[in-house]
Design a protein around this motif. Structure first.
Motif, PDB file in Angstrom:
ATOM      1  N   PHE A 649       0.822  -1.210   0.000  1.00  0.00           N
ATOM      2  CA  PHE A 649       0.000   0.000   0.000  1.00  0.00           C
ATOM      3  C   PHE A 649       0.857   1.262   0.000  1.00  0.00           C
ATOM      4  CE2 PHE A 649      -1.797   3.447   2.470  1.00  0.00           C
ATOM      5  CZ  PHE A 649      -2.954   3.719   1.755  1.00  0.00           C
ATOM      6  N   GLU A 650       1.972   1.229   0.724  1.00  0.00           N
ATOM      7  CA  GLU A 650       2.671   2.471   0.990  1.00  0.00           C
ATOM      8  C   GLU A 650       3.712   2.849  -0.054  1.00  0.00           C
ATOM      9  OE1 GLU A 650       6.076   2.214   3.854  1.00  0.00           O
ATOM     10  OE2 GLU A 650       4.904   0.483   4.471  1.00  0.00           O
ATOM     11  N   ILE A 651       4.130   1.948  -0.918  1.00  0.00           N
ATOM     12  CA  ILE A 651       5.198   2.225  -1.864  1.00  0.00           C
ATOM     13  C   ILE A 651       4.637   2.761  -3.175  1.00  0.00           C
ATOM     14  CG2 ILE A 651       7.035   1.184  -3.243  1.00  0.00           C
ATOM     15  CD1 ILE A 651       7.694   1.496  -0.296  1.00  0.00           C
ATOM     16  N   ILE A 652       5.255   3.823  -3.675  1.00  0.00           N
ATOM     17  CA  ILE A 652       4.998   4.316  -5.030  1.00  0.00           C
ATOM     18  C   ILE A 652       6.240   4.011  -5.850  1.00  0.00           C
ATOM     19  CG2 ILE A 652       4.625   6.344  -6.466  1.00  0.00           C
ATOM     20  CD1 ILE A 652       3.046   7.574  -4.238  1.00  0.00           C
ATOM     21  N   SER A 653       6.092   3.235  -6.883  1.00  0.00           N
ATOM     22  CA  SER A 653       7.227   2.804  -7.697  1.00  0.00           C
ATOM     23  C   SER A 653       7.322   3.632  -8.967  1.00  0.00           C
ATOM     24  CB  SER A 653       7.096   1.321  -8.058  1.00  0.00           C
ATOM     25  OG  SER A 653       7.101   0.535  -6.895  1.00  0.00           O
ATOM     26  N   ILE A 654       8.539   4.039  -9.313  1.00  0.00           N
ATOM     27  CA  ILE A 654       8.819   4.766 -10.551  1.00  0.00           C
ATOM     28  C   ILE A 654       9.812   3.934 -11.354  1.00  0.00           C
ATOM     29  CG2 ILE A 654       9.755   6.888 -11.547  1.00  0.00           C
ATOM     30  CD1 ILE A 654       8.937   8.315  -8.975  1.00  0.00           C
ATOM     31  N   THR A 655       9.445   3.580 -12.566  1.00  0.00           N
ATOM     32  CA  THR A 655      10.298   2.719 -13.404  1.00  0.00           C
ATOM     33  C   THR A 655      10.712   3.385 -14.708  1.00  0.00           C
ATOM     34  OG1 THR A 655       8.307   1.709 -14.358  1.00  0.00           O
ATOM     35  CG2 THR A 655       9.298   0.614 -12.444  1.00  0.00           C
ATOM     36  N   SER A 705      16.905  11.533  -0.785  1.00  0.00           N
ATOM     37  CA  SER A 705      15.809  12.498  -0.688  1.00  0.00           C
ATOM     38  C   SER A 705      15.914  13.432  -1.877  1.00  0.00           C
ATOM     39  CB  SER A 705      15.870  13.286   0.627  1.00  0.00           C
ATOM     40  OG  SER A 705      17.055  14.039   0.707  1.00  0.00           O
ATOM     41  N   VAL A 706      14.761  13.949  -2.305  1.00  0.00           N
ATOM     42  CA  VAL A 706      14.726  14.798  -3.490  1.00  0.00           C
ATOM     43  C   VAL A 706      13.653  15.863  -3.283  1.00  0.00           C
ATOM     44  CG1 VAL A 706      13.006  13.404  -4.714  1.00  0.00           C
ATOM     45  CG2 VAL A 706      14.683  14.731  -6.021  1.00  0.00           C
ATOM     46  N   PRO A 707      13.849  17.079  -3.777  1.00  0.00           N
ATOM     47  CA  PRO A 707      12.791  18.096  -3.684  1.00  0.00           C
ATOM     48  C   PRO A 707      11.531  17.625  -4.405  1.00  0.00           C
ATOM     49  CG  PRO A 707      14.886  19.098  -4.273  1.00  0.00           C
ATOM     50  CD  PRO A 707      15.089  17.620  -4.358  1.00  0.00           C
ATOM     51  N   LEU A 708      10.385  17.971  -3.874  1.00  0.00           N
ATOM     52  CA  LEU A 708       9.123  17.534  -4.465  1.00  0.00           C
ATOM     53  C   LEU A 708       8.952  18.043  -5.892  1.00  0.00           C
ATOM     54  CD1 LEU A 708       6.635  17.938  -1.472  1.00  0.00           C
ATOM     55  CD2 LEU A 708       7.592  15.819  -2.406  1.00  0.00           C
ATOM     56  N   ASN A 709       9.537  19.205  -6.174  1.00  0.00           N
ATOM     57  CA  ASN A 709       9.363  19.740  -7.526  1.00  0.00           C
ATOM     58  C   ASN A 709      10.124  18.946  -8.575  1.00  0.00           C
ATOM     59  OD1 ASN A 709      12.029  20.516  -7.157  1.00  0.00           O
ATOM     60  ND2 ASN A 709      11.533  22.668  -6.789  1.00  0.00           N
ATOM     61  N   ALA A 710      10.953  17.998  -8.148  1.00  0.00           N
ATOM     62  CA  ALA A 710      11.639  17.128  -9.102  1.00  0.00           C
ATOM     63  C   ALA A 710      10.766  15.961  -9.542  1.00  0.00           C
ATOM     64  CB  ALA A 710      12.941  16.602  -8.493  1.00  0.00           C
ATOM     65  N   LEU A 711       9.648  15.759  -8.852  1.00  0.00           N
ATOM     66  CA  LEU A 711       8.745  14.664  -9.192  1.00  0.00           C
ATOM     67  C   LEU A 711       7.736  15.121 -10.238  1.00  0.00           C
ATOM     68  CD1 LEU A 711       8.003  13.351  -5.580  1.00  0.00           C
ATOM     69  CD2 LEU A 711       9.736  12.504  -7.174  1.00  0.00           C
ATOM     70  N   SER A 712       7.256  14.164 -11.003  1.00  0.00           N
ATOM     71  CA  SER A 712       6.248  14.480 -12.013  1.00  0.00           C
ATOM     72  C   SER A 712       4.918  14.786 -11.334  1.00  0.00           C
ATOM     73  CB  SER A 712       6.092  13.308 -12.978  1.00  0.00           C
ATOM     74  OG  SER A 712       5.532  12.190 -12.298  1.00  0.00           O
ATOM     75  N   GLU A 713       4.048  15.451 -12.074  1.00  0.00           N
ATOM     76  CA  GLU A 713       2.741  15.794 -11.524  1.00  0.00           C
ATOM     77  C   GLU A 713       1.934  14.539 -11.193  1.00  0.00           C
ATOM     78  OE1 GLU A 713       1.687  18.718 -10.591  1.00  0.00           O
ATOM     79  OE2 GLU A 713       3.591  19.606 -11.240  1.00  0.00           O
ATOM     80  N   ASP A 714       2.108  13.492 -11.994  1.00  0.00           N
ATOM     81  CA  ASP A 714       1.387  12.245 -11.734  1.00  0.00           C
ATOM     82  C   ASP A 714       1.806  11.637 -10.400  1.00  0.00           C
ATOM     83  OD1 ASP A 714       0.104  12.539 -14.115  1.00  0.00           O
ATOM     84  OD2 ASP A 714       1.418  11.178 -15.237  1.00  0.00           O
ATOM     85  N   VAL A 715       3.093  11.635 -10.136  1.00  0.00           N
ATOM     86  CA  VAL A 715       3.586  11.057  -8.875  1.00  0.00           C
ATOM     87  C   VAL A 715       3.110  11.894  -7.687  1.00  0.00           C
ATOM     88  CG1 VAL A 715       5.638  10.519  -7.513  1.00  0.00           C
ATOM     89  CG2 VAL A 715       5.579   9.987  -9.960  1.00  0.00           C
ATOM     90  N   LYS A 716       3.174  13.225  -7.823  1.00  0.00           N
ATOM     91  CA  LYS A 716       2.720  14.072  -6.722  1.00  0.00           C
ATOM     92  C   LYS A 716       1.222  13.907  -6.483  1.00  0.00           C
ATOM     93  CE  LYS A 716       4.786  17.819  -8.376  1.00  0.00           C
ATOM     94  NZ  LYS A 716       5.258  19.225  -8.507  1.00  0.00           N
TER      95      LYS A 716
END
Length: 726
Positions: A649-655, A705-716
């Motif tokens: 449930f808790e993991i969001i995976s980016i491939t 760790s990474v700034p949130l703005n480095a993530l795509s809109e879909d992931v956020k």
């Protein structure tokens, strides 16, 4: 002339009347030494501890660092001092003792030395029995006797100091209870003064460094025999490298002699009619009362200020402290409630003096917060940017006389300010002037408590001014980042500043034995000097790292973050680590061997190149081509502990490889982010994630760790969705 036989007969007869004190002393020391050591040795005979550990434990128990014995002797000093001189508080006993054909001089010294002889003899006897038990059990006496007898001598010397103070309080008073109270006053009054003044510095002065400008605490053990005793127990032990031990021992001896002679002088001046009175000397009454009332009044005002930050409540506290303390002392002095407000003029003067002290702090009447030394009066300055180097291990590994390794810890702020001497002080003084100007905008006259309202990061820094007249002045300041950043950069780019804050830069090739590398919980020995075989590589690594760390500037730290840590173990650390391996102990000496790690930045190309020569694949640290998945930790978007335990449930995976590359280009290794003083960490603006680096059995998970703005809109959006669900 007093006959010697009468003198010693009186000494013996006086001892017979103290059977109870002898019995009490014997019980305390019997269970502390013979019984305790017998239990320890019985455990050793059963194989429950190794021999060296047992000998070390024996030395600690028999030596001067035994806090239990210190506590017993402090208690005994009070008991013996009261019992040996309690006759001074009874008219009948005074008449009896002074009716004996022995001079008052001999009477005093008989009673005085009786109070030292009894616990000393009992302590010594039990110590000899203990050493005998150890010898019978097979412990070489040479390994413990030196520590035991040194501890005995130091303990008895410190006991004599505490006992002499009790004697002084008994001679000064005419009542046993008042004498005990007087002993407490003589022991703790100065310490209470220092504590209250430190509290005032911290409460009212915005530039106070460590309470009282760093100097008050240094007087604590110089003004109280009790604190001196307790402090010495922690400092006077075999192997302690800190200087001044002889001075401390001499100070105890000098205080003991001074108190004994002062007590004798008071004894000769004391009148027979003093027995039964609260105070034996009328002149001592205001000398003791006025300082106590002033301290009580000041304490009351500070206490109520801490509750309500109001001048009105502080005045109320001052009046309460004055009236209550003055009234109680007068009742004790005269044993009469009707004397509650006798000497009211002294009470008023005491209250006014306390009010002056309080106002001096509250309204900064003497310009403490405005103080800036004249430029031509400064020899050099030292500056500590608070919490910027908390991860640096200041101090040195040590080996005590028993062969035990330990870390001689030094506080980071103390180390930096004591060792730094910046001649180029332009940036520091610019910071100071800005901070003082900002402080002046905050009126000391406001009753409301002060709260800093700043947006974003702020810098807190401490400064030590080393003046040409030899004086050192300490202050602490703060400034918002926007006002202080350029000066902070200039300070970090100062070679003298860097040389001080990183002790590794002063480490020599001769004192460097091993090199270890750590990354994400895995530690490897890179180079180990075994009979000189790896010495060349060890030295090359040290020199290369020192050069690159010395040249590391603030702009580089803004762009980069550490990717690993490296440790250059000293020879003593290597000895401790080798001993730990030999004992196959995971904890033994770990606090010594695990200290001294420093960050490795991506720009440290010489260091990274030498590590590659040692077989370390450093390329994988910045190569993201093998990363197939990023797993963002779900603890960031749910507070439900049950759901948090369900990993699916808790993991969001980016491939997606393109997104992985974009994220990794801005990611930092989480474990080392705090080692960069220019990394601004905002928990709410960061995403934590893990990746698996390496392949096969050598793969390891590294947390980033990474700034949130480095993530795509879909992931956020997915993170926000999970957060709402959680």
């Amino acid at each position: 002339m007093t006959s010697k036989s009468l003198y010693f007969n009186l000494f013996r007869e006086d001892g017979k009347r103290r059977h109870w004190s002898i019995a009490l002393s014997f019980l305390l020391f019997f269970f502390t030494f013979p019984v305790r050591v017998a239990l320890l040795l019985s455990n050793e005979s059963k194989g429950e501890m190794d021999y060296k550990y047992m000998v070390s434990t024996l030395n600690e128990w028999l030596g001067f660092q035994n806090g239990l014995v210190a506590g017993f002797l402090i208690l005994m000093s009070l008991i013996m001092g009261v019992s040996c001189f309690s006759y001074l508080h009874s008219r009948q006993k005074v008449d009896f003792y002074h009716g004996i054909p022995v001079s008052r001089k001999h009477l005093f010294w008989i009673s005085y030395f009786q109070g030292i002889w009894i616990p000393g003899a009992v302590y010594g006897l039990n110590l000899l029995v203990t050493i005998g038990i150890a010898g019978v059990s097979g412990v070489p006496l040479m390994e413990i006797s030196g520590t035991a007898f040194t501890g005995f001598a130091l303990f008895i010397l410190h006991y004599a100091m505490m006992y002499s103070l009790t004697v002084t309080s008994m001679v000064l008073t005419g009542n046993v209870v008042v004498g005990i109270l007087g002993n407490l006053v003589l022991n703790f009054y100065s310490s209470c003064v220092i504590l209250i003044l430190e509290l005032c510095f911290d409460t009212f002065f915005r530039t106070s460094y460590g309470g009282g400008g760093y100097f008050l605490s240094k007087w604590m053990d110089k003004t109280s025999p009790f604190v001196l005793f307790v402090t010495n127990v922690g400092r006077l032990y075999p192997g302690n490298p800190k200087g001044g031990q002889e001075i401390r021992i001499f100070a105890v001896f000098a205080v003991t002699v001074a108190l004994a002679l002062f007590s004798f002088w008071l004894y000769k001046k004391r009148g027979l009619e003093a027995a039964g009175k609260a105070m034996a000397f009328k002149i001592s009454m205001p000398i003791i009362r006025i300082p106590i009332v002033i301290l009580s009044a000041l304490s009351g005002s500070v206490f109520f200020w801490s509750l309500h930050s109001s001048a009105g409540w502080s005045l109320f506290g001052l009046l309460c402290g004055t009236v209550v303390s003055h009234g109680v002392i007068e009742i004790i002095y005269h044993f009469d409630f009707r004397k509650l407000f006798s000497h009211w003029k002294q009470m008023v003067v005491s209250a006014l003096l306390a009010a002056v002290v309080f106002c001096g702090f509250r309204y900064d009447l003497f310009g403490y917060d405005r103080y800036i030394p004249a430029e031509n009066a400064i020899e050099s300055v030292a500056v500590d940017v608070n919490n910027a180097f908390y991860w640096v291990d200041y101090g040195n590994p040590r080996k005590d006389a028993m062969g035990e390794y330990y870390w001689d810890y030094v506080n980071s702020g103390q180390y930096i300010l004591d060792n730094m001497k910046l001649q180029d002080r332009e940036a520091v003084m610019s910071l100071v002037k800005k901070a003082v100007a900002r402080n002046q905008e905050l009126n000391h006259g406001n009753d409301a408590s002060y709260t800093r309202n700043t947006d974003g990061r702020e810098y807190q820094f401490s400064v030590k001014y080393i003046l040409k007249n030899g004086k050192s002045v300490y202050r602490s300041y703060w400034l918002p980042q926007i006002e202080a950043e350029q000066e902070i950069i200039d300070i970090f780019d100062n070679p003298d500043f860097i040389q001080t804050v990183y002790p590794i830069l002063s480490q020599t090739k001769e004192d460097t034995a091993w090199v270890r590398l750590s990354r994400s919980g895995q530690t490897n020995i890179v180079s180990r000097d075994r009979n000189g075989t790896d010495k060349a590589m060890t030295e090359q690594l040290l020199l290369a790292y020192q050069e690159e760390l010395r040249n590391l500037d603030a702009e580089t730290m803004k762009r980069e973050n550490p990717i690993a840590t490296i440790q250059f173990m000293t020879k003593l650390q290597a000895e401790a680590e080798a001993k730990r391996e030999e004992l196959q102990s995971s904890w033994k000496y770990s606090e010594v061997a695990s200290r001294g790690y420093y960050p490795v930045y991506p720009s440290f190309q010489k260091t990274l190149g030498l590590l590659r020569e040692c077989g370390i694949n450093t390329d994988v640290w910045t190569d993201w081509s093998d990363i197939r998945q990023i797993s963002i930790d779900g603890v960031q978007y749910t507070s439900d502990s049950y759901r948090y335990g369900q990993r699916g449930f808790e993991i969001i995976s980016i491939t997606d490889q393109e997104e992985i590359s974009r994220i990794m280009s801005q990611a930092i290794v989480e474990e080392y982010s705090s080692m960069n003083p220019f990394w601004e960490r905002r928990e709410e603006d960061l995403a934590l994630f893990g990746v698996i680096t390496g392949s096969g059995g050598s793969g390891q998970e590294v947390r980033y760790s990474v700034p949130l703005n480095a993530l795509s809109e879909d992931v956020k959006a997915e993170m926000e969705k999970r957060k709402n669900e959680g």
